[in-house]
Design an enzyme around this catalytic site. Structure first.
Site, mmCIF file in Angstrom:
data_model
loop_
_atom_site.group_PDB
_atom_site.id
_atom_site.type_symbol
_atom_site.label_atom_id
_atom_site.label_comp_id
_atom_site.label_asym_id
_atom_site.label_seq_id
_atom_site.Cartn_x
_atom_site.Cartn_y
_atom_site.Cartn_z
ATOM 1 N N LYS A 1 0.582 6.043 -6.428
ATOM 2 C CA LYS A 1 1.798 6.658 -6.990
ATOM 3 C C LYS A 1 2.586 5.619 -7.773
ATOM 4 C CE LYS A 1 5.772 9.514 -5.556
ATOM 5 N NZ LYS A 1 6.473 10.145 -4.402
ATOM 6 N N SER B 1 7.416 15.084 -4.690
ATOM 7 C CA SER B 1 7.320 14.294 -5.906
ATOM 8 C C SER B 1 5.962 13.635 -6.110
ATOM 9 C CB SER B 1 8.407 13.232 -5.918
ATOM 10 O OG SER B 1 8.210 12.302 -4.862
ATOM 11 N N SER C 1 7.673 14.714 0.090
ATOM 12 C CA SER C 1 6.934 14.445 -1.138
ATOM 13 C C SER C 1 5.449 14.127 -0.991
ATOM 14 C CB SER C 1 7.595 13.303 -1.904
ATOM 15 O OG SER C 1 8.687 13.810 -2.608
HETATM 16 N N1 GLN Z 1 11.931 17.111 -3.014
HETATM 17 C C1 GLN Z 1 12.753 16.246 -2.243
HETATM 18 C C2 GLN Z 1 13.784 15.613 -3.138
HETATM 19 O O1 GLN Z 1 13.849 15.972 -4.257
HETATM 20 C C3 GLN Z 1 11.924 15.234 -1.549
HETATM 21 C C4 GLN Z 1 11.488 14.133 -2.408
HETATM 22 C C5 GLN Z 1 10.706 13.074 -1.718
HETATM 23 O O2 GLN Z 1 10.238 13.256 -0.590
HETATM 24 N N2 GLN Z 1 10.592 11.938 -2.375
HETATM 25 O O3 GLN Z 1 14.530 14.770 -2.761
#
Ligand code: GLN
Length: 446
Positions: A52, A127, A151
């Protein structure tokens, strides 16, 4: 084979932001030459992996899918990347994500919107959408993602792959670009539970470079894949099958429980009564931490700097205005507001207290049960563009993954069937530092 598949499909899937083909091929060749020469090889010898793009890689551009780091070449490797090198994986490239890991659909990337390989009109989740899509599309064997509020698990669910968020502290965060430091964890995304256990084995452990990494023994995760779940006690929170969860997803969880029951496990309905406050608590705390963490991107230290500044203050302002996307700005403003004097007690401190209550909910259930099981997401993958103009609906998608990060416990998402041809995820949540039991259950279910 990995690059061949990438060249075949990635113009459609758009999982990768950067490929490191020349170096990867040279390294793979070098590894080949050790076959039959060296007696011992690394745990993941020669396997192609994607990383990532918020995990720093020395000399390989690391952007966090943000314009502000668009030209950033790190000068060191994250601890997990060093550990991958010790395991002798081959880094294929860097994977797309929502900008600074803020989002649930990959549509917040400044560079491209990764698509779901099962249906290109749908999002891969976020994400770590690039990390999940690349594995699902067969572009890499496995990948690393990061999980602050879901995410890893949510994109794994949407793409029909296996994704684990380890216990907070299990894996070093050194070299992970911080979003919300008290919640962030790096974890493995793979096709099978066994692969997942291998990858976690390679990246786990105490790290002197991360003061929040835990001095906990790293067990042999593979030895937990016994297939034996006789007598295992499963808790199913009623809040995870209630309002907002689609009927088909609910049914897929009930079907999964039957499969586990047939193998000798039992389950009861339980309650995690503070679940309804998790979303608000998470967005308050994560945005507060993000506003502090992202203060470092000021045009001086890293990456992008505006061309048209009149003076120093103006340079900061222009750089951040031009460099950050709308969702990142929204979080910074929310976090700065919540931390400002006069509001700090009412919002930030209050949210910290609720966080403790949420953590205690889990502890109480784990006094009597081995794991908690439920869906990973309320629905399967949604359409590209469907929620992009409605941040609150987008946030609500994380309702079943967020409590886990607030409590710091580990959880996996494994493929749990299909709804209308789209994969859905089964979430298995474990006690602190008990990834082994999660793997045991996940492997028995697989
Ligand atoms: N979708 C969640 C957010 O926007 C989680 C994101 C994540 O786990 N990095 O914060």
């Amino acid at each position: 084979a990995s690059y061949k598949q990438i060249h075949n499909v990635d113009d459609k899937v758009q999982a990768f932001l950067t490929l490191d083909e020349e170096n990867a091929r040279a390294y793979a060749k070098q590894l080949d030459e050790t076959i039959g020469v060296e007696k011992e090889h690394g745990l993941l010898f020669g396997l192609p992996i994607g990383v990532k793009d918020n995990i720093v890689t020395k000399g390989i551009r690391t952007t966090c899918a943000s314009k502000i780091l668009g030209n950033f070449d790190p000068i060191y490797d994250a601890t997990v990347v060093q550990k991958l090198q010790a395991a002798q994986t081959v880094t294929i490239g860097k994977l797309n994500m929502d900008e600074f890991a803020m989002g649930s659909s990959n549509e917040n990337s400044a560079f491209a919107a990764t698509r779901n390989p099962w249906d290109l009109d749908r999002v891969p989740g976020g994400s770590s959408g690039g990390s999940a899509a690349a594995v699902a599309a067969g572009e890499v064997f496995f990948s690393l993602g990061s999980d602050t509020g879901g995410s890893i698990r949510q994109p794994a669910a949407f793409c029909g792959v296996v994704g684990l968020k380890p216990t907070y502290g299990r894996v070093s965060r050194y070299g992970l670009v911080a979003f919300a430091s008290s919640l962030d964890q790096i974890g493995p995304i793979t096709r099978t539970v066994e692969d997942n256990a291998y990858l976690l084995q390679a990246i786990s452990g105490l790290d002197p470079m991360d003061s929040t990494s835990a001095n906990a023994e790293v067990p042999d995760f593979l030895s937990s894949l016994t297939g034996d779940i006789q007598g295992l006690k499963i808790a199913v929170p009623k809040e995870y099958l209630g309002e907002g969860v689609s009927e088909e997803v609910r049914q897929s969880v009930l079907d999964a429980l039957k499969v586990l029951e047939a193998q000798g496990a039992t389950w009861d309905e339980v309650s995690l009564p503070h679940s309804k406050y998790a979303l608000a608590t998470y967005y308050l705390l994560s945005s507060s931490e993000a506003s502090a963490n992202l203060a470092r991107f000021d045009g001086v230290r890293y990456g992008y700097r505006t061309d048209n500044a009149k003076n120093l203050i103006d340079m900061y302002k222009q750089t951040r205005s031009e460099g950050f996307g709308p969702e990142v700005k929204r979080r910074i403003m929310l976090g700065t507001f919540a931390l400002s004097s006069g509001y700090y007690d009412a919002y930030y401190i209050k949210a910290q207290k609720v966080r403790t209550l949420i953590k205690e909910d889990f502890e109480k259930v784990f006094e009597n049960y081995d794991v908690i099981v439920g869906p990973t997401t309320p629905t399967p993958a949604f359409k590209v563009g469907e929620k992009v103009n409605d941040p609150l609906t987008m946030y609500a998608n994380d309702i079943l993954t967020i409590p886990v990060n607030l409590a710091g416990v580990p959880a996996i998402s494994v493929p749990g069937g299909f709804v209308n041809g789209l994969p859905v995820g089964l979430q298995i949540i474990g006690k602190h530092f008990d990834e082994s039991t999660i793997y045991r259950v996940a492997h028995a279910f697989e």
